[in-house]
Structures are given as C-alpha cells and as structure tokens.
Design a protein around this motif. Structure first.
Motif, PDB file in Angstrom:
ATOM      1  N   GLU A 183      -1.579 -41.286   2.015  1.00  0.00           N
ATOM      2  CA  GLU A 183      -2.667 -42.060   1.411  1.00  0.00           C
ATOM      3  C   GLU A 183      -2.915 -43.341   2.192  1.00  0.00           C
ATOM      4  N   ASP A 193     -16.015 -35.195  -8.281  1.00  0.00           N
ATOM      5  CA  ASP A 193     -15.510 -35.760  -7.033  1.00  0.00           C
ATOM      6  C   ASP A 193     -15.545 -37.275  -7.069  1.00  0.00           C
ATOM      7  N   ARG A 208     -12.253 -40.034  -6.987  1.00  0.00           N
ATOM      8  CA  ARG A 208     -12.110 -41.017  -5.901  1.00  0.00           C
ATOM      9  C   ARG A 208     -12.549 -42.418  -6.336  1.00  0.00           C
ATOM     10  N   THR A 229     -10.455 -45.421  -5.305  1.00  0.00           N
ATOM     11  CA  THR A 229     -10.064 -45.548  -3.897  1.00  0.00           C
ATOM     12  C   THR A 229     -10.804 -46.747  -3.297  1.00  0.00           C
ATOM     13  N   PHE A 262     -14.453 -47.057  -1.715  1.00  0.00           N
ATOM     14  CA  PHE A 262     -15.323 -45.965  -2.150  1.00  0.00           C
ATOM     15  C   PHE A 262     -16.372 -46.546  -3.096  1.00  0.00           C
TER      16      PHE A 262
END
Lengths: 563, 421
Positions: free
Chosen positions: A336, A502, A506, A509, A512
């Motif tokens: 990650e 999706d 995410r 993150t 993002f």
C-alpha cells in the motif's frame, strides 16, 4: 452459569456430589440393615439363651425332685413339717418346694409356708415346660412369682402326694439373663397382663403390650425399643428388648461422619474444579484476549502456548495465524505504501503538471513574442504573467494542502460536547449553498467525550463541504448525533448522486478524489482525525440517492454538564 | 496340782455368778432391748402397740395404775378418797413426785394433763368426759386433785390409768423412770434412769430401745447376746393382746354379710395360734383373756366358699409377718387377691382399707372401757371384727438380765430390771 468456568465448576460439583450422596445413602442403608440384623440376632440369642437357661433349671430341678420323691421322703423324720420343707428345699437347692396332698391341700411349702394345710392356689401353665405361678412369702403378705417346678408323685407318710420343686423365674434370674444377654428380658402373662421383670426394667412401662407377632418396635417412656418374643407356654411369653437408641446413636454418628466426609469430598472437588476450570479457561480467556488484540490490530503480542494439550495446540495455531496476519499486514502495508507513493507521485505529477504546462506555454509564448514582435511582447507579457501568477498560486495551494496533510497535528484531548461541535461547524457552512438545505438532528443530553474540538470540527467541516459539493443541483444535508453502545455517533448524509462501489472502496485513499479540483486529501484527513480519536468511519451510499458518513467515536469522558 | 487349782478357780467364778443373781438386784449397767420398731414420738398417747406401751411406761407416769388383779394402785397419786356419795373424788399427789426437769408434780400440771387427756378423745377419755361434771377437774386449797362426777359410778377413776392421761410438766417434762436422751425416730431411742423418780431410781443406768424389725433377727440377736432383751421372744409374758381382723363393711367385697361370714369361718384359728403365734390361744373374744376370761377354738373352719375380688389388708407393723402371711393365705384360699400393706399400729386401727389386721390391747385394762374401745374399731355388724387369737406380750431376756415385768394391760415394765455385773 454462562461462562465456561462456571459450567466446568458446576459439572465438577455435580460429578463430585452425586457419587458422594449415593455412597452416603448406600452406606447408611447398609449399616442400618447390618445393625437391624445384628439387633435381631441379639434378640434371638437373648431369647435362645434365656430359654436354654430355663430348660436347664427345669432339667436340674427334675432330678432333685426325683431324688426327694424316691430317696429323701422315705427317710424324712416325722413332725416339724415347716422344718422339713426348709430342710429338703435347702439341701436340694430348690428355692420353690412343696408337697401337695391328693386332695389338693399344700402339706408343706418352703416358699409359701403360710399356705400349708390350705388348698393350693398355684396355677400351672399348659405346655411341655413345668411353669407355674406360685404364691411366695413377701413382707406381710405374698407375691405371685413365676416358677419352673417339675413334679413327681410320691408316697409320704403312707399317703400319695405330689412333690414339686424348682426355681423362680424371678427378678434375680431375669436380671441375670438380662446382664448375660445384653438385653432386657422379661416374661409376660397374657392372661393376666402381668409382667415378671427386674424392678427397674423398662418393660414394666409396657402397660398393654401389643404382643402380636414375634417382634416389633415400641416406645417405652421416651425411648424406642426393639423387641422379640418366644412362647414359654400358651399365653406366657418370654420377651427380650434392646434399646433402639444404640442403633440410632450409631446411625446418627454414621450420618454425621458421612456428611462430614461428603462435605470434605465436595470441598476437595470444589478446589479441584476451581483449579482445573481455571487451568482450562485461562488459555481460552487468553486466546480471547489475543483475538481481541488482533481485532484491534495488535499483532505483536502472542498468547502463551505452553500446554501440550489441545488448548496449547490451539494457542500455537492462533499464534501462527497471528504471525501470518502480521506478515501479510506488513506486506500489505508495504504494498500500500508503494501504491500510495506511486499514486502520490502520479497525483503530484498530475497536479504539478497542470499549472506548469500553462506556465511553460506562457513563457514559450513570451519568448517567441520577444523574438518576433517586441510590441506584442508587452501585451503578452501582461497576459502571460497573470496566467503564470495564477498557476503559481495554484501550485502554492497544492503545496499548502500537501503541507497541511503532512503536518496534521496530533489531537489534544479534552472533554468535548459533540453537539456543540456540530452546531458551531454548521453555523459556518449553513449558508454556503443556497440550494442545499442543512438539517441537524442531535440527541440532547449527550455527555462530553474525550477529543480535540478543532480537529473534530475540521473533520466535520470536510464532510459537510464534500456533501455540499456533491449536491451542485441542490439537496438536503442532514447532520445528526446520538449515543451508541460504544460511545457517540456523528452522522453526515447528503442526497447527492452517491458513490459507486469502486469509489466507495477507494474513498479514503489519499489523493483519491471524485471532484475536478480536489486533492483527494479531505477524507484522508477525516479518517486520520477519527482514527487518532480511536474511532472509525462507516460509509453507506446508494447511487442516485446519496451518501451517508458515520463517525463512531469512543465513549464519554464524564457526566453531562461537566463542561 | 495345776488342774486342781484350775477347777477351784472355775468353781469360784461359777459360784460367784450364781451368787450375784442370788443376792438380788444391783444398780448400774445398761441394757438394750430389741423391738420391731421405735415409735416416732414419746409423748403421752393411747399406746396402740406393745412397743408404744413399753416406751410410754419407761418415760411417763400416770396418776393411778391397774394391778394384776384389775384393782387400782397408786401412781403419782398416792391415795384417793370419795365424797358426796361417790360423786367427788380427791386424789392426793405423792409429794416426792418430780418431773424430769426436777419440778414437783403438783395439782396444776395434773389438772392440765387431765384436760389434755379429755380433749384427746381416746375411749377412756370419752368415758371420763361423759362421767365428769362440766369443768369437773380442779384442785383444792391443799393442793389435792379434785374430780367431780355427775353421778356415782363404779370405778370412775379407771381412765386415769391410761397412758394418754400421763402427767407432764409445764414444759412437757414427763415423770417416768427413764429420761429420753437421744431419739432417732424409727431406729433408736436412748434413755437414762431418772434419779429423782418418786419410787426411787431404776436399777439400770441406761437403756437403749433398738429397732430390729425382723423376728428372726431379733431372735438371733438375743440368742447371740447382741441385745439384752427382745420383745416377742419367749420369756416373761402376759396374754394381754388380741389379734383382730377388722373388715370394712362399707366397702366391697365386705359390704355383704355372707362374705364377712365366709372370712370369719374360713380362718383356722387353732392352726394359726398353734403354728404361728408362740404362746397364742385361739379366741372368739376381741378382748384379751385377762379381761374376757374366755378363749376357745372357735369351731372348725369351713373352707371352700369361693370369693372374688382384690382387697388391701393394712397390717400393723407389730404383727409378725408370719401371722399376717397366714391370714393372707386363708383369704387367698377363699379366692381373694390380697395386697398386704404394713402400717403404723395406731394407724392400723383407723386405716381406710378393706381389711385391717392388728394386735389389740385395751387402753385401760377394764372390761367396760375395752368393750367400748372394740366397738369403736368398726361399725356394728356381724363378723366385722373377727377375733383370731389371744397373743401374749412377751419379753425375752438373755441370761443375767432380771426383773422384767408385764402387767395385765400388756405394759412391759423395765423399771425394776437389772443386769448381773
């Protein structure tokens, strides 16, 4: 009784108590029966010995009476009849002795001399034993006494007479029998209801004997007795009795000892159960604690796995699993981290590339303009410098955001009322969009929790901004609080377009973003703040209907009103 | 030579013992008399038993006594005379008479004693009370005792010979020949001779009355010399008591005349007197032969009548158990279940049992008084009082003890008893 330890304890006690109780009951029952049998045997022996003694007395007396009838009377001197009865009786050791004429008159009597010359008043019992009820001189009168007196016809002074002699079944003999047999022995005359016993015998208290059958129990005075009887003659019973209290005393002692032994056994079982259940439950509890630590992300402390048994095997497997998890997590973190760096590099390159390109274009244009047309250059310079200035500001903003994210401060914990944070934050954003209606629904009376007011306000602000920006066409923003089992909950919901699966995975993150000008750091900052407060974020989103962020913060720090 | 000397010495000892007896009584020494029981008290009383009469005679003195011929003899009163045609009698007290506390026996204690006697209600007292005028007992100026009677009757002073009329001093002291010094009720009574006795002190210095209830034991004790005298043993005797069986006609089974008659007829008096009462004589009279002058076999007993029931027979403790057992045997042969219960002789006369057996001696040896006394023993009715035998009062003495007397009323007197020393 829900814990494994309690159940183990209960099971051990049950296992210990049941056999002990059964054993105690069985022992008491067997000993009782043994004592009952022994008492019965004792009574039978007492009766047998007493009958044997009486029969021996009769047998011996018969020989003596025969000797008097055939020998002594023939040579007895005339006159002094009272002396004769005393002399013959004494010489032949016959306490009871009399000579009775054919007409039933007592001629001489040793035991009842006052009856000489008078009709005999003795009563013979039927049956094989020579038992009689005889008057015996006593004090100023007479008493009736049971006697074993065999008799023989004889001739005395030319007349036919009956010679009768023997011994008394009196208090002395019965006391002797009682002592020898360790039982109370007495004789009961059913016809008259008369007892013949030693003076202090408890059988005398048996006023109306229910001597049906040959044995039984009866309470005399305040003591229970076990008795047995044997017929001496029809209507004449030889009775032996032993106190039941002897048996009761032994049984009481036995019960007492059994109870003590049972309690000791139970105590032992309890201690063993405690030790064993503790030994069994401790590694399991340790496993549970280890599992909780793993769930909280602590993979560094293994559980002890000393035992060779199944629990030890389980512990070792748990530790192996933890090791695997830790390795996987490290690999995942590493992956990650690489991914994040790549993403950050990509995003940074992308973000930096966007302003750099206009700057480069502006500078290229200015260069060409300077070469081709200096007059144009001045106009372009002004225009290009604005562009460059604008892009540089954009670059600066980008740098500031990254700097802020990198410099996220550690929370400074203090008691914070979540509702106050909501109110103060919403006040800042309530008028941000005229098309978005802001609604708040807080639970009154929530206690303060431990947190950093500014960071929590920042996290809430990020969520509110995201929600407003997600509803450019307008909508409803709902912010609410309420208490949960673990602490307090802050909920921010919008009626925007929602997130795809999706996007939702995410969402936190860094870098993002679903927004055109976003840096992708807002939700990462929110997650960092919530994580620093020991809480967690949950996201529910239905595409086309909206998204709901739920911040779950750990428990309150004090009673309401402390702040 | 030695043998001759020994024989001479033995002869001297033997002769000296005989000589001592021949020389007559001598003062000193003590004696023990065994009796069936020792009375609980020694105060003046009826003297229902031989033992009580013995003790009363040792301790107390009466104004008058009755001689063997039934005549009055001087006691504390040395003379008496009548006046007013036999309705007033004056008794002159012996000036030498003293109580045990050395106080003189005067008319005052005599009057007080007679009044106590009259209040006692014995048969003799009732007779005297009926005969006397109201407040008929007093003293004259000369210190003589005066009794005034309603009418002139024969021998009105006889009741004064009753031991219930014994004279006692103001502090209860008696005037008999012996002073009680130690009394263990029921067991032992020790006495010492009273030196101030008006007839002169007794020969014995001391006397012990010892309870030995068992007849055989008394006999053995006397034979072995453990006691000097024994009541009931052969020796000095007088036919002064009668064995009476009294049936309670108010209680079953003797509430029926036939039952009482059956009992009276069934007892073989001859065999009873012959075999069980040494010196006894069968009799049909309730009075002793000295008063009734008669005795007889009473006919042939009739047995065979079967009775039924249980009775209690109260037996005076001065009746020999052998005698009692024989009577019980007779009743038992009749079919009665008898429980014999020993009672005090005085209580035997009034016991509330179905039957009573006791030795009767009249309070005063007078036919008239004794007859009234017998009548008072039981309600009138046939065969209620069943005389069985005349029983002598006897006192046996070991060799060397002399001077025991028994009068017609059955009083054993040891006033003149003495021991060889």
């Amino acid at each position: 009784m829900t814990s494994l330890r309690s159940r183990l304890l209960f099971a051990f006690l049950l296992v210990g108590l049941a056999p002990t109780s059964l054993l105690a009951v069985r022992v008491v029952e067997r000993v009782s029966r043994a004592f009952e049998d022994a008492a019965r045997e004792r009574l039978d022996n007492a009766l047998h010995a007493s009958l044997l003694r009486i029969d021996r007395i009769a047998s011996r007396a018969e020989q003596q009476v025969l000797a008097i009838a055939t020998l002594d009377l023939a040579v007895a001197p005339d006159g002094d009849e009272r002396g004769l009865a005393e002399g013959l009786g004494s010489r032949r050791d016959l306490a009871a002795f009399e000579i009775v004429a054919d007409d039933g008159r007592v001629l001489v009597s040793r035991h009842w001399p006052a009856g000489s010359g008078l009709p005999e008043t003795g009563r013979a019992f039927p049956g094989p034993r020579p038992l009689r009820l005889e008057k015996v001189a006593q004090g100023y009168g007479a008493a009736e006494s049971l006697a074993v007196m065999p008799e023989r016809p004889a001739t005395w002074r030319g007349a036919r007479v009956i010679v009768r002699g023997g011994a008394f079944v009196d208090a002395e003999l019965l006391e002797d029998l009682s002592t020898a047999t360790q039982a109370r022995v007495g004789v009961f005359d059913a016809a008259t209801g008369q007892w013949y016993t030693p003076p202090e015998s408890p059988l005398r208290e048996w006023n109306r004997p229910a001597l049906t059958g040959t044995s039984g129990e009866i309470t005399l005075g305040d003591r229970p007795w076990r008795w047995a009887s044997e017929a001496l003659a029809p209507g004449l019973l030889l009775v032996a009795a032993v106190p039941r209290s002897d048996l009761d005393r032994v049984l009481l002692a036995l019960r007492h000892d059994t109870v003590v032994a049972g309690l000791l056994a139970l105590g032992g079982a309890l201690i063993a159960a405690l030790a064993l259940s503790r030994r069994l439950s401790r590694p399991i509890l340790e496993l549970a604690a280890g599992a909780r630590r793993v769930a909280q992300g602590d993979l560094e402390r293994p559980v002890s796995a000393d035992g060779p048994d199944e629990i030890g095997e389980l512990s070792r497997a748990f530790n192996a699993m933890t090791d695997d998890l830790r390795s996987s997590r490290e690999r995942l973190v590493q992956a990650e981290r690489v991914t994040a760096w790549r993403e950050m590099a990509r995003r940074l390159a992308h973000e930096l590339k966007n302003p750099i390109f206009p700057i480069q274009v502006s500078l290229d244009t200015l260069g060409r303009a300077l070469d081709r047309d200096p007059a144009l250059f001045a106009g372009l310079f002004r225009e290009s410098s604005e562009t460059i200035q604008q892009e540089l500001r954009s670059l600066r903003r980008i740098v500031d955001e990254f700097s802020d994210f990198a410099r996220m401060p550690r929370p400074s914990f203090a008691p914070v009322r979540l509702n106050t944070v909501v109110e103060q934050t919403l006040a800042l954003y309530r008028d941000r969009s005229p098309t978005v209606r802001v609604e708040s629904k807080v639970e009154e009376g929530l206690p303060p929790l431990s947190g950093d007011r500014d960071l929590l306000a920042r996290a809430l602000g990020n969520l509110v901004v995201n929600a407003i920006e997600a509803m450019p066409e307008g909508g409803v923003l709902r912010v609410g609080t309420r208490a949960t089992a673990e602490g307090q909950m802050l909920e921010v919901a919008d009626t925007g377009p929602g997130l795809s699966e999706d996007q939702r995975t995410r969402l936190f993150t860094p870098y993002f973003t679903t927004k055109a000008g976003g840096t992708g750091l807002g939700l990462a900052i929110v997650q960092g703040i919530v994580s620093d407060h020991g809480g967690r974020i949950e996201v529910e989103s239905i595409p086309g209907q909206g998204t709901t962020f739920v911040l779950l913060l750990p428990g309150a720090t004090g009673a309401p009103g402390n702040l | 030579m030695r043998r001759a000397l020994l024989l001479a010495l033995l002869g001297t000892v033997t002769l000296s013992a005989a000589a001592r007896a021949a020389f007559g009584p001598s003062y000193g020494g003590s004696a023990t008399i065994a009796v069936p029981f020792v009375p609980q008290a020694t105060g003046p009383g009826l003297g229902a038993s031989t033992v009580e009469r013995l003790v009363l005679g040792l301790v107390h003195a009466t104004l008058l006594e009755i001689g063997p011929d039934g005549s009055l003899r001087p006691g504390l009163a040395r003379s008496w005379a009548s006046a007013a045609q036999g309705r007033e009698w004056t008794l002159e007290l012996d000036p030498a008479a003293r109580f045990h506390d050395d106080a003189a026996v005067t008319a005052a204690p005599a009057v007080r004693s007679i009044r106590r006697f009259l209040a006692g209600g014995t048969p003799a007292a009732r007779r005297l009370a009926r005969a006397l005028e109201a407040d008929g007992v007093g003293a004259d100026e000369s210190g003589r005792l005066v009794l005034r009677f309603r009418d002139a009757t024969g021998r009105p002073l006889l009741p004064l010979a009753s031991f219930a009329c014994a004279v006692t001093g103001a502090r209860g002291a008696a005037a008999g020949p012996f002073i009680p010094t130690l009394a263990i009720p029921g067991s032992r009574l020790a006495l010492t001779s009273f030196a101030g006795h008006w007839r002169g002190r007794a020969y014995l210095d001391g006397l012990t009355v010892l309870a030995v209830p068992d007849d055989a034991r008394r006999h053995a004790d006397l034979s072995a010399g453990r006691v000097d005298l024994a009541l009931g043993e052969p020796g000095v005797q007088a036919s002064a008591t009668t064995l009476l069986l009294v049936l309670n006609s108010q209680q079953a089974p003797f509430d029926r005349v036939a039952t009482r008659e059956a009992v009276a007829a069934a007892i073989d008096r001859v065999a009873l007197a012959r075999d069980y009462i040494p010196g006894g004589v069968p009799t049909l009279s309730p009075l002793p032969p000295s008063l009734s002058g008669t005795s007889g076999a009473g006919g042939v007993p009739r047995g065979g009548r079967r009775l039924a029931g249980a009775i209690t027979l109260a037996v005076a403790t001065d009746v020999s158990p052998a005698i009692s057992q024989r009577v019980v045997a007779h009743l038992d042969a009749l079919g009665l279940h008898v429980t014999a219960t020993p009672v005090d002789p005085s209580a035997a006369r009034t016991a509330a049992t179905e039957a009573r057996l006791f030795l009767f001696a009249p309070e005063v040896a007078d036919f008239g008084i004794a007859t009234q006394e017998v009548a008072a023993l039981a309600p009138p009715g046939p065969a209620v009082v069943i005389p069985l035998a005349a029983v002598p009062v006897s006192v046996g003495a070991r060799p060397g003890v002399h001077g025991v007397r028994i009068d017609a009323a059955g009083r054993a007197s040891l006033e003149d008893a003495w021991v060889e020393r």
